[in-house]
Design an enzyme around this catalytic site. Structure first.
Site, PDB file in Angstrom:
ATOM      1  N   GLY A  12       8.129  34.594   5.794  1.00 23.93           N
ATOM      2  CA  GLY A  12       7.699  34.209   7.139  1.00 23.93           C
ATOM      3  C   GLY A  12       7.355  32.736   7.162  1.00 23.93           C
ATOM      4  N   ASN A  13       6.419  32.364   8.027  1.00 25.02           N
ATOM      5  CA  ASN A  13       6.038  30.969   8.201  1.00 25.02           C
ATOM      6  C   ASN A  13       5.467  30.392   6.893  1.00 25.02           C
ATOM      7  OD1 ASN A  13       3.447  29.238   9.949  1.00 25.02           O
ATOM      8  ND2 ASN A  13       5.607  28.740  10.086  1.00 25.02           N
ATOM      9  N   TRP A  14       4.486  31.067   6.301  1.00 27.69           N
ATOM     10  CA  TRP A  14       3.893  30.601   5.039  1.00 27.69           C
ATOM     11  C   TRP A  14       4.823  30.890   3.869  1.00 27.69           C
ATOM     12  CZ3 TRP A  14       1.532  27.095   2.837  1.00 27.69           C
ATOM     13  CH2 TRP A  14       0.657  27.216   1.756  1.00 27.69           C
ATOM     14  N   PHE A  98       2.226  45.056   5.743  1.00 27.95           N
ATOM     15  CA  PHE A  98       3.472  45.538   5.137  1.00 27.95           C
ATOM     16  C   PHE A  98       3.407  45.657   3.602  1.00 27.95           C
ATOM     17  CE2 PHE A  98       4.946  42.958   8.932  1.00 27.95           C
ATOM     18  CZ  PHE A  98       5.046  44.063   9.771  1.00 27.95           C
ATOM     19  N   LYS A 206     -11.935  34.615   7.007  1.00 24.41           N
ATOM     20  CA  LYS A 206     -11.874  33.423   7.877  1.00 24.41           C
ATOM     21  C   LYS A 206     -11.032  33.692   9.136  1.00 24.41           C
ATOM     22  CE  LYS A 206      -7.552  31.912   7.182  1.00 24.41           C
ATOM     23  NZ  LYS A 206      -6.562  31.653   8.233  1.00 24.41           N
ATOM     24  N   GLN A 299      -3.263  37.959  11.982  1.00 21.69           N
ATOM     25  CA  GLN A 299      -4.029  38.714  10.976  1.00 21.69           C
ATOM     26  C   GLN A 299      -5.480  38.976  11.402  1.00 21.69           C
ATOM     27  OE1 GLN A 299      -2.121  39.581   8.041  1.00 21.69           O
ATOM     28  NE2 GLN A 299      -0.587  38.793   9.431  1.00 21.69           N
TER      29      GLN A 299
HETATM   30  N1  LIG Z   1       1.382  30.855   8.452  1.00 22.67           N
HETATM   31  C1  LIG Z   1       0.398  30.199   7.869  1.00 22.67           C
HETATM   32  O1  LIG Z   1       0.085  29.054   8.242  1.00 22.67           O
HETATM   33  C2  LIG Z   1      -0.324  30.818   6.706  1.00 22.67           C
HETATM   34  C3  LIG Z   1      -1.005  29.984   5.814  1.00 22.67           C
HETATM   35  C4  LIG Z   1      -1.685  30.556   4.739  1.00 22.67           C
HETATM   36  C5  LIG Z   1      -1.677  31.930   4.546  1.00 22.67           C
HETATM   37  N2  LIG Z   1      -0.993  32.711   5.431  1.00 22.67           N
HETATM   38  C6  LIG Z   1      -0.994  34.160   5.148  1.00 22.67           C
HETATM   39  O2  LIG Z   1       0.238  34.481   4.496  1.00 22.67           O
HETATM   40  C7  LIG Z   1       0.640  35.817   4.821  1.00 22.67           C
HETATM   41  C8  LIG Z   1       2.067  35.801   5.322  1.00 22.67           C
HETATM   42  O3  LIG Z   1       2.106  35.026   6.506  1.00 22.67           O
HETATM   43  P1  LIG Z   1       3.444  34.331   7.037  1.00 22.67           P
HETATM   44  O4  LIG Z   1       2.980  33.201   7.910  1.00 22.67           O
HETATM   45  O5  LIG Z   1       4.380  34.028   5.921  1.00 22.67           O
HETATM   46  O6  LIG Z   1       4.106  35.503   7.899  1.00 22.67           O
HETATM   47  P2  LIG Z   1       4.434  35.485   9.471  1.00 22.67           P
HETATM   48  O7  LIG Z   1       3.179  35.535  10.249  1.00 22.67           O
HETATM   49  O8  LIG Z   1       5.374  34.384   9.747  1.00 22.67           O
HETATM   50  O9  LIG Z   1       5.109  36.924   9.672  1.00 22.67           O
HETATM   51  C9  LIG Z   1       6.465  37.118   9.810  1.00 22.67           C
HETATM   52  C10 LIG Z   1       7.033  37.781   8.582  1.00 22.67           C
HETATM   53  O10 LIG Z   1       6.817  39.193   8.636  1.00 22.67           O
HETATM   54  C11 LIG Z   1       8.037  39.829   8.298  1.00 22.67           C
HETATM   55  N3  LIG Z   1       8.125  41.173   8.840  1.00 22.67           N
HETATM   56  C12 LIG Z   1       8.235  41.543  10.134  1.00 22.67           C
HETATM   57  N4  LIG Z   1       8.343  42.896  10.225  1.00 22.67           N
HETATM   58  C13 LIG Z   1       8.275  43.361   8.949  1.00 22.67           C
HETATM   59  C14 LIG Z   1       8.299  44.660   8.378  1.00 22.67           C
HETATM   60  N5  LIG Z   1       8.401  45.765   9.125  1.00 22.67           N
HETATM   61  N6  LIG Z   1       8.204  44.776   7.039  1.00 22.67           N
HETATM   62  C15 LIG Z   1       8.081  43.683   6.265  1.00 22.67           C
HETATM   63  N7  LIG Z   1       8.039  42.428   6.741  1.00 22.67           N
HETATM   64  C16 LIG Z   1       8.139  42.270   8.066  1.00 22.67           C
HETATM   65  C17 LIG Z   1       9.083  38.921   8.895  1.00 22.67           C
HETATM   66  O11 LIG Z   1      10.314  39.163   8.323  1.00 22.67           O
HETATM   67  C18 LIG Z   1       8.532  37.561   8.511  1.00 22.67           C
HETATM   68  O12 LIG Z   1       8.932  37.218   7.213  1.00 22.67           O
HETATM   69  C19 LIG Z   1      -0.391  36.316   5.846  1.00 22.67           C
HETATM   70  O13 LIG Z   1      -1.358  37.090   5.172  1.00 22.67           O
HETATM   71  C20 LIG Z   1      -1.039  35.050   6.376  1.00 22.67           C
HETATM   72  O14 LIG Z   1      -2.377  35.236   6.790  1.00 22.67           O
HETATM   73  C21 LIG Z   1      -0.308  32.194   6.487  1.00 22.67           C
HETATM   74  O1  LIG Z   2      -2.522  30.420  11.678  1.00 25.38           O
HETATM   75  P1  LIG Z   2      -3.568  31.335  11.077  1.00 25.38           P
HETATM   76  O2  LIG Z   2      -4.737  31.517  11.972  1.00 25.38           O
HETATM   77  O3  LIG Z   2      -2.973  32.606  10.569  1.00 25.38           O
HETATM   78  O4  LIG Z   2      -4.121  30.538   9.811  1.00 25.38           O
HETATM   79  C1  LIG Z   2      -3.203  29.967   8.928  1.00 25.38           C
HETATM   80  C2  LIG Z   2      -3.787  29.712   7.543  1.00 25.38           C
HETATM   81  O5  LIG Z   2      -4.368  30.877   7.028  1.00 25.38           O
HETATM   82  C3  LIG Z   2      -4.722  28.550   7.505  1.00 25.38           C
HETATM   83  O6  LIG Z   2      -5.091  28.312   6.150  1.00 25.38           O
END
Ligand SMILES: NC(=O)c1ccc[n+]([C@@H]2O[C@H](COP(=O)([O-])OP(=O)(O)OC[C@H]3O[C@@H](n4cnc5c(N)ncnc54)[C@H](O)[C@@H]3O)[C@@H](O)[C@H]2O)c1
Ligand SMILES: O=P(O)(O)OC[C@H](O)CO
Length: 350
Positions: A12-14, A98, A206, A299
């Site tokens: 996904g995004n991260w 997931f 957080k 989340q």
């Molecule tokens: N985005 C950020 O800035 C960021 C930063 C740090 C930590 N995180 C944490 O990292 C984790 C992943 O976040 P992200 O931003 O990569 O994801 P995201 O919010 O971009 O979620 C989309 C992802 O979910 C997947 N998805 C959708 N339906 C699904 C299913 N049924 N089964 C499995 N996967 C499915 C999609 O394919 C995609 O890869 C989260 O716990 C988030 O809190 C995010």
């Molecule tokens: O965009 P949020 O609120 O899911 O936060 C993203 C990251 O967890 C920040 O560290």
């Protein structure tokens, strides 16, 4: 030492931002890592094409991290077992709802010597109430060690190489250093601590505080109110750790995974943004998630429900008024204005 194969589980995004970092480090350190980095991608159609095919030809995750080129040796794979089967280091980075399903698919299919690190922010509700750490879900399902990496890391900023920090929580110091070499770059600086539970708990909690911060923005309050939410939220995060995870260390809250992540998320995160829109528009959170995040997942609201399940089980809702209010607002049983009343009467003021 034999070269280590890294597999990224999630895109996904991260997940995509971290794939850029890992792909870069794998290429830069062929003495440590295998250059090919498999990345499991939940397959979907984007503009009439499979997302895996787009990533493998354009080297860009056009849906979740548009405009950022990924290293060519990051290989998108739609079958998670295929992606992970030879891996020495598994990087779990997918929305927390997931994880259990993915672990079930991976059971018995990994190298027995594999290690994991979770970048996932959230909990799982345990059978019979209470919560499980995501690292525990991974450890128990797959019978491998699991560390945590959390920090003030908004994915797009990291992907654009803006300087930032993260914390690796790993009880095993040697494994912590090995994982550091997977992630650290010039713009992504890592501190390792042994207090792995607090690192992970901070990352999950957080998002609940960020949701509260978004509610105050939606009400039209300013920075003073948000600072109060951040402070009271931090006090609840610390109390939650000390009460439910004895042995938690206060100094861990001063690492990137603690105060720093709390600040960035309460100003720049998705949870804050959607929570603000929730108050301003009155639309359901699920609808706003779909309209505003284009497939990315929120989340904060599910984590507030998970935390509430723990607090209810222990009869401690009134000791955590901010966490409790966020859950009740998401459920529609109180309004955002009522959360301000909960904060006004917070036990911290007694
Ligand atoms: N985005 C950020 O800035 C960021 C930063 C740090 C930590 N995180 C944490 O990292 C984790 C992943 O976040 P992200 O931003 O990569 O994801 P995201 O919010 O971009 O979620 C989309 C992802 O979910 C997947 N998805 C959708 N339906 C699904 C299913 N049924 N089964 C499995 N996967 C499915 C999609 O394919 C995609 O890869 C989260 O716990 C988030 O809190 C995010
Ligand atoms: O965009 P949020 O609120 O899911 O936060 C993203 C990251 O967890 C920040 O560290």
């Amino acid at each position: 030492m034999q070269r280590q194969k890294i597999c990224i589980i999630g895109s996904g995004n991260w997940g995509s931002a971290i794939a850029k970092i890992i792909g870069f480090n794998a290429e830069a350190h062929p003495e440590l890592f295998e250059t090919d980095v498999p990345m499991w991608v939940f397959e979907e159609q984007v503009n009439g094409h499979k997302l895996t095919e787009i990533i493998n030809t354009e080297h860009e995750n056009v849906k979740y991290l548009k405009g950022i080129k990924l290293p060519q040796r990051v290989i998108a794979i739609p079958d998670v077992v295929e992606a992970a089967k030879d891996a020495d280091i598994l990087v779990f980075v997918l929305p927390h709802q997931f994880v259990r399903g993915i672990c079930d698919k991976l059971k018995g299919k990994l190298k027995t010597s594999a290690v994991a690190v979770t970048l996932i922010k959230g909990f799982e509700i345990a059978e019979g109430g209470g919560i499980l750490l995501i690292s525990n879900v991974i450890r128990q399902s797959l019978n491998i060690p699991c560390a945590a990496l959390m920090g003030a890391n908004i994915a797009n900023e990291v992907a654009n190489e803006h300087y930032c920090e993260a914390t690796i929580g790993c009880q095993d110091k040697q494994l912590g250093q090995k994982l550091k070499s997977v992630f650290q770059t010039k713009y992504f600086r890592i501190v390792c601590v042994q207090d792995e539970t607090v690192v992970e708990v901070c990352g999950a909690l957080k998002n609940v505080v960020a949701t509260a911060a978004g509610f105050t923005d939606g009400l039209g309050y300013g920075d003073n109110t948000k600072a109060a939410v951040i402070r009271l939220g931090l006090m609840e995060m610390i109390k939650f750790s000390l009460v439910f995870y004895p042995g938690s260390k206060l100094e861990t809250f001063f690492e990137s995974c603690g105060v720093a992540d709390l600040i960035t998320t309460c100003y720049g995160g998705r949870n804050r943004r959607v929570a603000e829109a929730f108050v301003k528009t009155g639309k359901p959170i699920g609808q706003l998630e779909q309209e505003m995040l284009q497939g990315q997942k929120l989340q904060g609201p599910p984590t507030a429900a998970e935390v509430n399940s723990m607090l209810k089980t222990k009869n401690m809702e009134n000791k955590f008024p901010l966490f409790t209010a966020v859950h009740k607002i998401c459920q529609g049983t109180i309004t955002a204005t009522e959360m301000i009343e909960c904060l006004r009467n917070h036990p911290e003021h007694n």
